[in-house]
Motif scaffolding. Structure first.
Motif, PDB file in Angstrom:
ATOM      1  N   LEU A 260       0.822  -1.201   0.000  1.00 58.70           N
ATOM      2  CA  LEU A 260       0.000   0.000   0.000  1.00 58.70           C
ATOM      3  C   LEU A 260       0.860   1.257   0.000  1.00 58.70           C
ATOM      4  CD1 LEU A 260      -3.181   0.253   0.210  1.00 58.70           C
ATOM      5  CD2 LEU A 260      -2.615   1.357   2.378  1.00 58.70           C
ATOM      6  N   ASP A 264       0.781   3.940  -2.847  1.00 59.61           N
ATOM      7  CA  ASP A 264       0.542   5.335  -2.477  1.00 59.61           C
ATOM      8  C   ASP A 264       1.635   6.220  -3.072  1.00 59.61           C
ATOM      9  OD1 ASP A 264      -0.865   7.371  -0.805  1.00 59.61           O
ATOM     10  OD2 ASP A 264       1.076   7.473   0.215  1.00 59.61           O
ATOM     11  N   GLY A 267       1.428   6.277  -6.859  1.00 61.59           N
ATOM     12  CA  GLY A 267       0.183   6.959  -7.208  1.00 61.59           C
ATOM     13  C   GLY A 267       0.310   8.465  -7.062  1.00 61.59           C
ATOM     14  N   ARG A 268       0.878   8.890  -5.954  1.00 61.73           N
ATOM     15  CA  ARG A 268       1.073  10.329  -5.739  1.00 61.73           C
ATOM     16  C   ARG A 268       1.979  10.925  -6.815  1.00 61.73           C
ATOM     17  NH1 ARG A 268       0.474  12.475  -0.223  1.00 61.73           N
ATOM     18  NH2 ARG A 268      -0.854  11.013   0.871  1.00 61.73           N
ATOM     19  N   GLY A 271      -0.043  11.237  -9.866  1.00 64.72           N
ATOM     20  CA  GLY A 271      -1.022  12.315  -9.720  1.00 64.72           C
ATOM     21  C   GLY A 271      -0.401  13.685  -9.905  1.00 64.72           C
TER      22      GLY A 271
ATOM     23  N   VAL B 272      -2.897  14.491  -6.277  1.00 61.28           N
ATOM     24  CA  VAL B 272      -2.595  13.676  -5.096  1.00 61.28           C
ATOM     25  C   VAL B 272      -3.885  13.069  -4.538  1.00 61.28           C
ATOM     26  CG1 VAL B 272      -1.696  13.684  -2.733  1.00 61.28           C
ATOM     27  CG2 VAL B 272      -0.481  14.928  -4.542  1.00 61.28           C
ATOM     28  N   ALA B 276      -3.489   9.205  -4.446  1.00 64.34           N
ATOM     29  CA  ALA B 276      -2.898   8.713  -3.196  1.00 64.34           C
ATOM     30  C   ALA B 276      -3.720   7.537  -2.701  1.00 64.34           C
ATOM     31  CB  ALA B 276      -2.867   9.819  -2.147  1.00 64.34           C
ATOM     32  N   ARG B 277      -3.093   6.652  -1.961  1.00 64.24           N
ATOM     33  CA  ARG B 277      -3.796   5.508  -1.400  1.00 64.24           C
ATOM     34  C   ARG B 277      -3.920   5.629   0.115  1.00 64.24           C
ATOM     35  NH1 ARG B 277      -3.701   1.031  -4.761  1.00 64.24           N
ATOM     36  NH2 ARG B 277      -5.046   0.168  -3.145  1.00 64.24           N
ATOM     37  N   ILE B 278      -3.206   6.580   0.682  1.00 70.34           N
ATOM     38  CA  ILE B 278      -3.189   6.795   2.128  1.00 70.34           C
ATOM     39  C   ILE B 278      -3.307   8.295   2.355  1.00 70.34           C
ATOM     40  CG2 ILE B 278      -1.790   6.576   4.233  1.00 70.34           C
ATOM     41  CD1 ILE B 278      -0.234   4.300   2.779  1.00 70.34           C
ATOM     42  N   LEU B 279      -4.348   8.715   3.097  1.00 71.53           N
ATOM     43  CA  LEU B 279      -4.528  10.145   3.362  1.00 71.53           C
ATOM     44  C   LEU B 279      -4.881  10.366   4.827  1.00 71.53           C
ATOM     45  CD1 LEU B 279      -6.690  11.361   0.310  1.00 71.53           C
ATOM     46  CD2 LEU B 279      -4.379  12.154   0.870  1.00 71.53           C
ATOM     47  N   GLU B 283      -4.078  16.026   5.940  1.00 70.40           N
ATOM     48  CA  GLU B 283      -3.702  16.222   4.538  1.00 70.40           C
ATOM     49  C   GLU B 283      -4.948  16.267   3.651  1.00 70.40           C
ATOM     50  OE1 GLU B 283      -1.413  13.130   2.599  1.00 70.40           O
ATOM     51  OE2 GLU B 283      -0.655  14.539   1.097  1.00 70.40           O
ATOM     52  N   ARG B 335      -6.616   4.780   4.671  1.00 73.90           N
ATOM     53  CA  ARG B 335      -6.870   4.129   3.382  1.00 73.90           C
ATOM     54  C   ARG B 335      -8.308   4.358   2.936  1.00 73.90           C
ATOM     55  NH1 ARG B 335      -4.252  -0.929   5.932  1.00 73.90           N
ATOM     56  NH2 ARG B 335      -5.956  -2.101   4.959  1.00 73.90           N
TER      57      ARG B 335
END
Lengths: 348, 348
Positions: A260, A264, A267-268, A271, B272, B276-279, B283, B335
């Motif tokens: 993950l 992440d 992915g960021r 993005g 983002v 993103a996969r984790i926030l 943020e 997540r």
């Protein structure tokens, strides 16, 4: 856009082990018998040396498709682009430009620098891991040139070169590798330390001082005396294969240990690359590297009509200005870079 | 997902001046004659007070559609959600829970907190700038309750309240505003300083200590003595209109002075958020705020089936766990938050 660099084979396609090895390069240092090394040449004698070399080049078989470029006839931007494509060294194109030249073929696989530290530096650059193939092209070109030119050679020492590290075979082999997982897991430092002990040198993408930018490194072997060319090329191929294995293993470990966090991160990067409007070359390189990791792992779709190598090169100032079709100041470059990268991201 | 909060009117739609004003709130503090303030009530007398109030509530016309919630019968998560929806204060739901209650209507426009600092706090919360409308609903409910309950009232001082700042009308009016451009241009500080001198208080989204998170602020007027409710509501409406004007002007200035830097900033935030996969909640709030600025300026498409207010609330821990349908630890929340937001971003 991509058409601007379509001639450059090493950027255009992924070669063997292309998920890790971006390019392979073999370079031979050669000097003319009885002519002082370039550092001791005045402009007139330098020009005579260049004329002599280019004459020999022009007499080669048409199969080589070689095209001589005299640096004095090139605009500064075009000289910079030769460096960004790794066809010429920063040293060759540094002022003052006097008599130096670069000879390239249509696909820019071959380049011969004339008047750098040595009279000739014959270079062959191929995509992916292909040191043997590069060596055999370089060897053929060397033979063809040696039929026409009298290279300085000593029975005891081999080919004579301006710097002692090159004496002997005059060969330097190197691979350009992308090691994002080894950098992320902080294993790269220890690996490079081990490699250094076997005479293998690791530098950044654009030589000393650019270490680690975009997790791209150049790995080369240094000793050119006492071993045959084939042995050296084979030795570096083995090193490169080990590095490939280590990097792939680190990628698998990352995927297993922190899938993950990895998704992440890539992915960021995707993005930001896809939506930023201003990108410095340093940030672009870092983000392209992370996106490329995602592509290699199958988390992200591949770049559209471009390879990682091509985008890394295209975002350099010179190629970026050629892409734009006119000169750009730093701010305009950052905008154009973002624009260019977005055209090559498979969004949506 | 969104259906989980479909009852909450203020989150669901944008009201007047909705590009800047997220919600308007009017709150009336009322206490029962002859009953000690909650801080002095033991559980038994507190329960009697609550029973008395809820009895009065239940006798109101069915048009009010009021539903009493005794906090002791609610799971901690549901109490937390009441706070996240701004229907109850953190103080009301803080342990120990004894006899406290919240009365809400079907659309959660009205909420009456029973047993907070005062016996009753009648609150009306509407989307956008609608203080007069909120006041008139609160006033009607206050009248209806006063027919059934004996409120502590003094001819000289007005309504008596637990804290002196509330004595008089017992009214506090506030607006929740999104001021990203005033924060970006660093004009917010000076503006808040000026407002403070006129007795207007500025706090963060979730009260003291949350200043500036997501560029969301609560602006309220403090003095409740010596002016009529209509005057106070009008005064804060004028302040809110001024703030709206200042924020819109700052947005235009940003667009004019640095359109590219602005597009870059909101684009990056969008990129983002979308990948993103984790926030973390902090943020997420910051990025949602920047994306909302892009939406307000027409640079980005709007959120899909959600308002900014809704997403800001939905990404809070309580509502996020209700969205997930089960308890989540901090890592799972980060997540799920990324997942939830991505469903509401109009990508591609």
């Amino acid at each position: 856009m991509a058409t601007e660099t379509s001639e450059t084979a090493w950027m255009q396609s992924n070669g063997p082990e292309g998920d890790v090895v971006m390019a392979s390069r073999v370079r031979l240092a050669r000097n003319l018998q009885g002519v002082p090394f370039p550092v001791h040449l005045d402009a007139a004698r330098g020009r005579a040396m260049t004329d002599h070399v280019l004459e020999a080049v022009s007499s080669l078989s048409r199969d080589w498709q070689l095209k001589p470029l005299r640096l004095e006839s090139l605009a500064p931007l075009d000289r910079q682009i030769l460096v960004e494509k790794h066809l010429a060294s920063p040293l060759l194109v540094a002022d003052p430009i006097r008599y130096e030249a670069v000879v390239t073929d249509a696909r820019e696989t071959v380049s011969v620098m004339v008047g750098e530290e040595d009279h000739l530096r014959i270079q062959v650059l191929l995509p992916g891991l292909g040191l043997s193939a590069a060596w055999s092209v370089a060897d053929r070109l060397d033979d063809a040139l040696e039929e026409r030119l009298d290279f300085a050679f000593d029975a005891d020492h081999g080919y004579l070169t301006a710097y002692p590290t090159n004496v002997g075979t005059g060969l330097r082999a190197s691979v350009m590798v992308h090691l994002p997982a080894l950098v992320l897991t902080r294993e790269a430092g220890a690996l490079f330390h081990t490699l250094a002990q076997t005479g293998v040198v690791v530098r950044g993408l654009y030589g000393e001082g650019s270490e680690g930018r975009g997790s791209i490194f150049q790995i080369s072997n240094q000793v050119s005396l006492g071993r045959s060319e084939e042995e050296m090329v084979h030795a570096l191929t083995v090193v490169a294969e080990q590095v490939v294995g280590r990097e792939r293993h680190a990628r698998q470990q990352l995927e297993k240990a922190a899938p993950l966090a990895l998704a992440d991160r890539v992915g960021r990067a995707f993005g930001v690359l896809a939506h930023a409007r201003i990108l410095t070359s340093e940030e672009a390189l870092r983000l392209l590297s992370e996106v490329q990791l995602g592509i290699a792992l199958g988390t992200l779709p591949g770049f559209r009509e471009a390879t990682f190598s091509e985008l890394v090169s295209l975002t350099r100032p010179g190629l970026l200005q050629r892409y734009a079709g006119h000169e750009l100041d730093a701010g305009e470059r950052d905008r154009t870079r973002a624009d260019l990268i977005q055209r090559h991201l498979a969004v949506g």
